[in-house]
Design a protein around this motif. Structure first.
Motif, PDB file in Angstrom:
ATOM      1  N   GLY A 113     -17.769  32.638  42.265  1.00 45.18           N
ATOM      2  CA  GLY A 113     -18.475  30.790  42.378  1.00 45.18           C
ATOM      3  C   GLY A 113     -16.075  30.143  42.608  1.00 45.18           C
ATOM      4  N   TYR A 114     -15.378  30.960  43.122  1.00 43.17           N
ATOM      5  CA  TYR A 114     -14.651  30.918  43.493  1.00 43.17           C
ATOM      6  C   TYR A 114     -14.050  30.712  45.304  1.00 43.17           C
ATOM      7  CZ  TYR A 114     -13.742  31.531  38.882  1.00 43.17           C
ATOM      8  OH  TYR A 114     -13.816  31.164  37.162  1.00 43.17           O
ATOM      9  N   ARG A 115     -13.190  30.102  45.091  1.00 43.57           N
ATOM     10  CA  ARG A 115     -12.762  29.923  46.662  1.00 43.57           C
ATOM     11  C   ARG A 115     -11.813  31.246  46.978  1.00 43.57           C
ATOM     12  NH1 ARG A 115     -12.857  25.033  50.506  1.00 43.57           N
ATOM     13  NH2 ARG A 115     -11.148  24.595  48.639  1.00 43.57           N
ATOM     14  N   LEU A 116     -11.844  32.062  47.732  1.00 48.53           N
ATOM     15  CA  LEU A 116     -10.090  32.798  48.003  1.00 48.53           C
ATOM     16  C   LEU A 116      -9.502  32.928  49.603  1.00 48.53           C
ATOM     17  CD1 LEU A 116      -8.133  35.185  47.914  1.00 48.53           C
ATOM     18  CD2 LEU A 116     -10.425  36.869  48.960  1.00 48.53           C
ATOM     19  N   SER A 117      -8.418  32.662  49.604  1.00 47.17           N
ATOM     20  CA  SER A 117      -8.231  31.768  50.859  1.00 47.17           C
ATOM     21  C   SER A 117      -6.695  32.610  51.066  1.00 47.17           C
ATOM     22  CB  SER A 117      -7.277  30.807  51.027  1.00 47.17           C
ATOM     23  OG  SER A 117      -8.378  29.499  50.937  1.00 47.17           O
ATOM     24  N   ILE A 118      -6.183  33.180  52.311  1.00 49.08           N
ATOM     25  CA  ILE A 118      -4.859  33.882  52.588  1.00 49.08           C
ATOM     26  C   ILE A 118      -3.931  33.557  53.365  1.00 49.08           C
ATOM     27  CG2 ILE A 118      -4.856  36.896  53.166  1.00 49.08           C
ATOM     28  CD1 ILE A 118      -7.498  37.352  53.079  1.00 49.08           C
ATOM     29  N   LEU A 119      -3.262  33.686  53.196  1.00 50.27           N
ATOM     30  CA  LEU A 119      -2.000  32.564  54.263  1.00 50.27           C
ATOM     31  C   LEU A 119      -1.020  33.888  54.715  1.00 50.27           C
ATOM     32  CD1 LEU A 119      -0.408  30.385  55.773  1.00 50.27           C
ATOM     33  CD2 LEU A 119       0.728  30.306  53.334  1.00 50.27           C
ATOM     34  N   GLY A 120      -1.469  34.754  55.473  1.00 49.12           N
ATOM     35  CA  GLY A 120      -0.577  35.548  56.237  1.00 49.12           C
ATOM     36  C   GLY A 120       0.551  35.249  56.448  1.00 49.12           C
ATOM     37  N   ILE A 121       2.596  36.408  56.096  1.00 45.54           N
ATOM     38  CA  ILE A 121       2.976  36.163  56.517  1.00 45.54           C
ATOM     39  C   ILE A 121       3.346  37.182  57.250  1.00 45.54           C
ATOM     40  CG2 ILE A 121       5.563  35.159  56.289  1.00 45.54           C
ATOM     41  CD1 ILE A 121       4.128  34.013  53.410  1.00 45.54           C
ATOM     42  N   GLY A 122       4.065  36.867  58.112  1.00 47.36           N
ATOM     43  CA  GLY A 122       4.802  38.035  60.061  1.00 47.36           C
ATOM     44  C   GLY A 122       4.326  38.126  61.009  1.00 47.36           C
ATOM     45  N   THR A 123       4.887  38.909  60.883  1.00 46.70           N
ATOM     46  CA  THR A 123       5.055  39.244  63.166  1.00 46.70           C
ATOM     47  C   THR A 123       3.850  40.824  63.614  1.00 46.70           C
ATOM     48  OG1 THR A 123       6.730  39.707  63.653  1.00 46.70           O
ATOM     49  CG2 THR A 123       6.905  37.463  63.437  1.00 46.70           C
ATOM     50  N   PRO A 124       3.672  41.014  64.188  1.00 42.07           N
ATOM     51  CA  PRO A 124       2.829  41.622  64.673  1.00 42.07           C
ATOM     52  C   PRO A 124       4.134  42.399  65.438  1.00 42.07           C
ATOM     53  CG  PRO A 124       2.164  40.503  65.851  1.00 42.07           C
ATOM     54  CD  PRO A 124       3.030  39.109  65.477  1.00 42.07           C
ATOM     55  N   ILE A 133      13.022  46.257  57.260  1.00 44.37           N
ATOM     56  CA  ILE A 133      12.863  45.812  55.434  1.00 44.37           C
ATOM     57  C   ILE A 133      14.610  45.703  54.810  1.00 44.37           C
ATOM     58  CG2 ILE A 133      12.081  45.793  53.448  1.00 44.37           C
ATOM     59  CD1 ILE A 133       9.774  47.399  54.539  1.00 44.37           C
ATOM     60  N   THR A 134      15.173  44.861  54.832  1.00 47.64           N
ATOM     61  CA  THR A 134      16.320  44.447  54.260  1.00 47.64           C
ATOM     62  C   THR A 134      16.905  44.815  52.388  1.00 47.64           C
ATOM     63  OG1 THR A 134      17.007  42.801  55.542  1.00 47.64           O
ATOM     64  CG2 THR A 134      18.773  43.093  54.058  1.00 47.64           C
ATOM     65  N   LEU A 135      17.201  45.527  52.050  1.00 50.31           N
ATOM     66  CA  LEU A 135      17.358  46.127  50.653  1.00 50.31           C
ATOM     67  C   LEU A 135      18.560  45.041  50.002  1.00 50.31           C
ATOM     68  CD1 LEU A 135      17.665  49.818  50.493  1.00 50.31           C
ATOM     69  CD2 LEU A 135      15.078  48.216  50.093  1.00 50.31           C
ATOM     70  N   ALA A 176      11.663  41.421  55.147  1.00 49.13           N
ATOM     71  CA  ALA A 176      11.037  42.035  56.425  1.00 49.13           C
ATOM     72  C   ALA A 176      12.121  40.449  57.014  1.00 49.13           C
ATOM     73  CB  ALA A 176      10.673  42.532  56.949  1.00 49.13           C
ATOM     74  N   THR A 177      12.630  40.557  57.850  1.00 49.24           N
ATOM     75  CA  THR A 177      13.563  39.081  58.188  1.00 49.24           C
ATOM     76  C   THR A 177      12.965  38.728  59.282  1.00 49.24           C
ATOM     77  OG1 THR A 177      15.388  39.868  59.385  1.00 49.24           O
ATOM     78  CG2 THR A 177      15.256  39.512  57.421  1.00 49.24           C
ATOM     79  N   PRO A 197      13.643  32.565  56.835  1.00 52.54           N
ATOM     80  CA  PRO A 197      14.617  33.760  56.753  1.00 52.54           C
ATOM     81  C   PRO A 197      14.190  34.507  56.605  1.00 52.54           C
ATOM     82  CG  PRO A 197      15.057  31.490  54.592  1.00 52.54           C
ATOM     83  CD  PRO A 197      13.603  31.593  55.607  1.00 52.54           C
ATOM     84  N   SER A 198      13.402  35.063  55.421  1.00 44.41           N
ATOM     85  CA  SER A 198      12.331  36.160  55.803  1.00 44.41           C
ATOM     86  C   SER A 198      11.492  35.940  55.226  1.00 44.41           C
ATOM     87  CB  SER A 198      13.154  36.303  53.935  1.00 44.41           C
ATOM     88  OG  SER A 198      13.224  35.649  52.508  1.00 44.41           O
ATOM     89  N   ARG A 199      10.371  36.776  54.777  1.00 44.14           N
ATOM     90  CA  ARG A 199       8.981  37.033  54.958  1.00 44.14           C
ATOM     91  C   ARG A 199       8.251  36.207  53.510  1.00 44.14           C
ATOM     92  NH1 ARG A 199       5.721  42.332  56.859  1.00 44.14           N
ATOM     93  NH2 ARG A 199       6.297  42.002  58.745  1.00 44.14           N
ATOM     94  N   LEU A 200       9.345  36.139  52.378  1.00 44.95           N
ATOM     95  CA  LEU A 200       9.562  36.499  50.871  1.00 44.95           C
ATOM     96  C   LEU A 200       9.952  34.550  51.103  1.00 44.95           C
ATOM     97  CD1 LEU A 200       9.092  36.155  47.363  1.00 44.95           C
ATOM     98  CD2 LEU A 200      11.303  37.882  47.575  1.00 44.95           C
TER      99      LEU A 200
END
Length: 205
Positions: free
Chosen positions: A172-183, A188-190, A60-61, A65-68
């Motif tokens: 014992g591991y720390r989990l972090s999340i980076l969310g990419i996108g807008t509300p 979705i471009t193929l 998605a854009t 230039p895209s989320r990826l």
């Protein structure tokens, strides 16, 4: 000493010389060897497993230039700024795959980023649970008692993955999340330039 007084200086010197000579003889017979022994080096190295979401929605854009593409830029920034510690990279969608195990060769990881597209994952989906399990597996295989897991994704089903996330923390591991996108989202471009549609022919946002 009190009864007979001090011994003559010559006798004391003779005793000292005899003791010194005996010591040198014993040392020479022992055949010592002097060499530099390796010393343990303690550092603050930390392990990091990066998990990149390659589900189709990452095309998605709504983020240029895209989320990826934005996720790949962020991973590149992270790799270039890591001063020490080992890094691993895995990708996931309907399944999870290891791109590189834990290594300090961040240049090798970075060289593979452009090849990571949503088309390389055979099964579509959003199996965050498989990604977390694979990340913990990589950390444990490397013997890392502590480490970080970073998810780069546009969607997480929190209720489905809450217990697994707690298990990751308990290990014992720390989990972090980076969310990419807008509300608002975006189509979705193929690969052929068209937009992904549902079964009714409507463009999926």
């Amino acid at each position: 000493y009190i009864l007979i007084g001090d011994e003559p200086a010559s006798k004391r010197l003779s005793a000292i010389l005899t003791l010194l000579a005996g010591t040198l003889v014993l040392i020479s017979l022992a055949g010592p060897a002097w060499e530099k022994l390796p010393q343990p080096v303690f550092s603050t190295q930390s392990a990091l497993v990066i998990a990149l979401d390659l589900s189709r929605s990452m095309n998605a854009t709504d983020i240029n230039p895209s989320r990826l593409e934005r996720a790949r830029f962020k991973i590149s920034d992270i790799l270039q700024n890591r001063a020490e510690g080992e890094t691993a990279l895995l990708v996931y969608a309907g399944d999870s795959f290891t791109v590189t195990p834990l290594t300090d060769d961040t240049a090798t990881i970075e060289s593979q980023l452009m090849a990571l597209t949503t088309e390389i994952i055979p099964a579509q989906g959003n199996r965050t649970d498989l990604a977390l399990s694979k990340a913990v597996e990589l950390l444990k295989q490397a013997g890392s008692g502590k480490g970080d897991i970073l998810l780069l994704t546009d969607e997480i089903e929190f209720d489905r993955n809450r217990l697994l996330a707690e298990a990751v923390r308990n290990d014992g591991y720390r989990l972090s999340i980076l969310g990419i996108g807008t509300p608002q989202g975006a189509p979705i471009t193929l690969a052929d330039g068209s937009f992904f549609k549902d079964q009714s022919g409507q463009i999926v946002i």
